[in-house]
Design a protein around this motif. Structure first.
Motif, PDB file in Angstrom:
ATOM      1  N   GLY A 282      54.199  78.893  74.891  1.00 51.90           N
ATOM      2  CA  GLY A 282      54.183  79.716  76.090  1.00 51.90           C
ATOM      3  C   GLY A 282      54.293  78.892  77.363  1.00 51.90           C
ATOM      4  N   ALA A 283      53.814  77.638  77.299  1.00 48.07           N
ATOM      5  CA  ALA A 283      53.897  76.739  78.451  1.00 48.07           C
ATOM      6  C   ALA A 283      55.258  76.072  78.565  1.00 48.07           C
ATOM      7  N   GLY A 284      56.111  76.271  77.546  1.00 48.67           N
ATOM      8  CA  GLY A 284      57.462  75.737  77.626  1.00 48.67           C
ATOM      9  C   GLY A 284      57.821  74.672  76.624  1.00 48.67           C
ATOM     10  N   VAL A 285      56.879  74.238  75.776  1.00 45.23           N
ATOM     11  CA  VAL A 285      57.176  73.239  74.753  1.00 45.23           C
ATOM     12  C   VAL A 285      58.108  73.868  73.713  1.00 45.23           C
ATOM     13  N   SER A 286      59.164  73.150  73.351  1.00 48.99           N
ATOM     14  CA  SER A 286      60.123  73.698  72.391  1.00 48.99           C
ATOM     15  C   SER A 286      59.510  73.764  70.992  1.00 48.99           C
ATOM     16  N   LEU A 287      60.058  74.648  70.178  1.00 46.95           N
ATOM     17  CA  LEU A 287      59.559  74.844  68.812  1.00 46.95           C
ATOM     18  C   LEU A 287      59.617  73.548  68.015  1.00 46.95           C
ATOM     19  N   LEU A 288      60.745  72.856  68.040  1.00 44.21           N
ATOM     20  CA  LEU A 288      60.905  71.651  67.225  1.00 44.21           C
ATOM     21  C   LEU A 288      60.000  70.524  67.718  1.00 44.21           C
ATOM     22  N   MET A 289      59.848  70.407  69.042  1.00 46.54           N
ATOM     23  CA  MET A 289      58.966  69.364  69.573  1.00 46.54           C
ATOM     24  C   MET A 289      57.516  69.650  69.207  1.00 46.54           C
ATOM     25  N   LEU A 290      57.116  70.900  69.293  1.00 43.16           N
ATOM     26  CA  LEU A 290      55.761  71.291  68.895  1.00 43.16           C
ATOM     27  C   LEU A 290      55.507  70.935  67.438  1.00 43.16           C
ATOM     28  N   CYS A 291      56.455  71.274  66.568  1.00 47.25           N
ATOM     29  CA  CYS A 291      56.268  71.024  65.140  1.00 47.25           C
ATOM     30  C   CYS A 291      56.264  69.533  64.842  1.00 47.25           C
ATOM     31  N   TRP A 292      57.058  68.744  65.578  1.00 50.18           N
ATOM     32  CA  TRP A 292      57.054  67.294  65.357  1.00 50.18           C
ATOM     33  C   TRP A 292      55.680  66.717  65.689  1.00 50.18           C
ATOM     34  N   VAL A 293      55.148  67.079  66.838  1.00 50.95           N
ATOM     35  CA  VAL A 293      53.819  66.586  67.223  1.00 50.95           C
ATOM     36  C   VAL A 293      52.780  67.051  66.221  1.00 50.95           C
ATOM     37  N   ARG A 294      52.834  68.325  65.842  1.00 43.56           N
ATOM     38  CA  ARG A 294      51.852  68.876  64.918  1.00 43.56           C
ATOM     39  C   ARG A 294      51.864  68.123  63.574  1.00 43.56           C
ATOM     40  N   TYR A 295      53.064  67.839  63.041  1.00 39.71           N
ATOM     41  CA  TYR A 295      53.172  67.176  61.745  1.00 39.71           C
ATOM     42  C   TYR A 295      52.789  65.704  61.822  1.00 39.71           C
ATOM     43  N   VAL A 296      53.285  64.994  62.838  1.00 40.54           N
ATOM     44  CA  VAL A 296      53.037  63.548  62.912  1.00 40.54           C
ATOM     45  C   VAL A 296      51.561  63.253  63.152  1.00 40.54           C
ATOM     46  N   VAL A 297      50.939  63.963  64.082  1.00 42.03           N
ATOM     47  CA  VAL A 297      49.507  63.750  64.336  1.00 42.03           C
ATOM     48  C   VAL A 297      48.693  64.100  63.097  1.00 42.03           C
ATOM     49  N   HIS A 298      49.020  65.215  62.472  1.00 42.58           N
ATOM     50  CA  HIS A 298      48.364  65.623  61.222  1.00 42.58           C
ATOM     51  C   HIS A 298      48.482  64.515  60.186  1.00 42.58           C
ATOM     52  N   MET A 299      49.695  63.984  60.028  1.00 45.39           N
ATOM     53  CA  MET A 299      49.948  62.967  59.008  1.00 45.39           C
ATOM     54  C   MET A 299      49.140  61.702  59.270  1.00 45.39           C
ATOM     55  N   LEU A 300      49.124  61.244  60.507  1.00 50.18           N
ATOM     56  CA  LEU A 300      48.391  60.030  60.834  1.00 50.18           C
ATOM     57  C   LEU A 300      46.886  60.198  60.595  1.00 50.18           C
ATOM     58  N   LEU A 301      46.357  61.368  60.958  1.00 43.75           N
ATOM     59  CA  LEU A 301      44.925  61.618  60.753  1.00 43.75           C
ATOM     60  C   LEU A 301      44.572  61.661  59.269  1.00 43.75           C
ATOM     61  N   VAL A 302      45.387  62.360  58.484  1.00 43.91           N
ATOM     62  CA  VAL A 302      45.113  62.482  57.054  1.00 43.91           C
ATOM     63  C   VAL A 302      45.200  61.115  56.375  1.00 43.91           C
ATOM     64  N   LEU A 303      46.237  60.346  56.694  1.00 42.73           N
ATOM     65  CA  LEU A 303      46.354  59.018  56.102  1.00 42.73           C
ATOM     66  C   LEU A 303      45.169  58.140  56.497  1.00 42.73           C
TER      67      LEU A 303
END
Length: 325
Positions: free
Chosen positions: A55-76
């Motif tokens: 809603g603030a303007g972040v694109s769908l693909l950029m949002l998903c990239w951040v969501r996946y990469v941060v998730h991955m780093l935390l889990v690892l």
């Protein structure tokens, strides 16, 4: 995300429910239920953060990239020190790749749905996914056909029709995206059954890895259009955006711990409590709250899933008693 589910609904819930109760036993059911409820709140917070960021303007693909990469780093960072690199090895890597790919598509579709629909309605439509999976199980998983599953799926779809009724005021594209998401999550659940031989943490890592790699490969095409907007984001925007990965990782890790403490059949009805967290956050953040008719549809969907879970739990208990005699 569901979850069950998610987003919303969860990434590792299927793997954990398929294997963890057998591997670890069910010794603390109350703890398991509490962890599952906390998982639902974490995943609903992920959904709300993603919806707010878009809603603030972040694109769908950029949002998903951040969501996946941060998730991955935390889990690892959390899993590797405890389990070692051996947890990365999968018995069925091809099936894990397929599951991770379907999950990525489901994530993209669900965030699109969240962008167009209120959070509670988007979450409720996703609850159709387990019913779709169970109704297709005889053909895709070679499980025995059960009329109860088809009836539950039909009743659940009736609840969805009430939610997306023409006078409900929901965005048409969002509604279509929500239904597509439910089928994609059903595919993810089916794929999860096929990788149940792996450790749940292995499935959790592979789920994040596939999405992270695919989106990172696409990053050169995503970043140029996103950079001008990203450079203007304030600290609060960045906190919310990065938090999507944190809440996703927290939600899925809590799910795994829940299924290590209680059997899937016991936890199944409590998955639907996520609608409470979704509706609460939707109301607090956007002032969106389902009307009375929509709550009827939500109740029908949740009720069909809960009744089916109770029915199959009873049947399993009866089968066990017969086998012991």
């Amino acid at each position: 995300m569901m979850s069950q589910v998610n987003s919303g609904s969860g990434v590792a819930a299927g793997a954990a429910s398929a294997r963890a109760p057998l591997a670890y036993g069910a010794t603390r059911p109350i703890v398991g239920i509490a962890l599952l409820v906390l998982s639902g709140w974490a995943l609903s917070t992920l959904d709300a953060a993603g919806k707010w960021a878009m809603g603030a303007g972040v694109s769908l693909l950029m949002l998903c990239w951040v969501r996946y990469v941060v998730h991955m780093l935390l889990v690892l960072g959390l899993v590797l020190p405890v389990r070692g690199v051996g947890v990365l090895r999968s018995v069925r890597p091809r099936a894990q790749f397929v599951r991770g790919s379907v999950m990525l598509l489901a994530t993209l579709s669900f965030f699109t749905t969240l962008h167009l629909l209120p959070q509670a309605e988007a979450t409720a439509i996703n609850f159709l996914a387990p019913l779709i999976m169970l109704s297709l199980a005889p053909w895709l998983l070679k499980e025995p056909a059960r009329v109860s599953r088809w009836v539950a799926a039909g009743v659940g779809f009736l609840g969805v029709l009430i939610i997306i009724r023409p006078d409900g005021g929901l965005d048409t594209l969002g509604t279509i995206s929500g239904l597509i998401t439910a089928f994609l999550f059903a595919g993810q659940f089916i794929a999860t059954r096929r990788v149940a031989v792996d450790d749940p943490f292995t499935t959790l890592i592979w789920s994040g890895a596939v999405g992270s790699v695919c989106l990172t490969v696409a990053l050169p095409f995503i970043l140029p259009a996103a950079l001008p907007f990203l450079s203007e984001l304030g600290p609060w925007h960045w906190i919310v955006l990065i938090s999507t990965g944190f809440w996703g990782a927290a939600g899925h890790l809590l799910q795994i711990q829940a299924y290590r403490n209680a059997p899937a059949s016991m936890l199944a009805p409590f998955i639907y409590l996520q609608i409470i967290s979704a509706a609460t956050l939707g109301w607090l953040v956007w002032g969106q709250f389902p009307d009375a008719v929509t709550w009827v549809g939500i109740a029908i969907i949740c009720g069909s899933g809960i009744v089916l879970g109770a029915w199959e739990w009873r049947d399993r208990g009866r089968a066990l008693r017969v086998s012991k005699t």
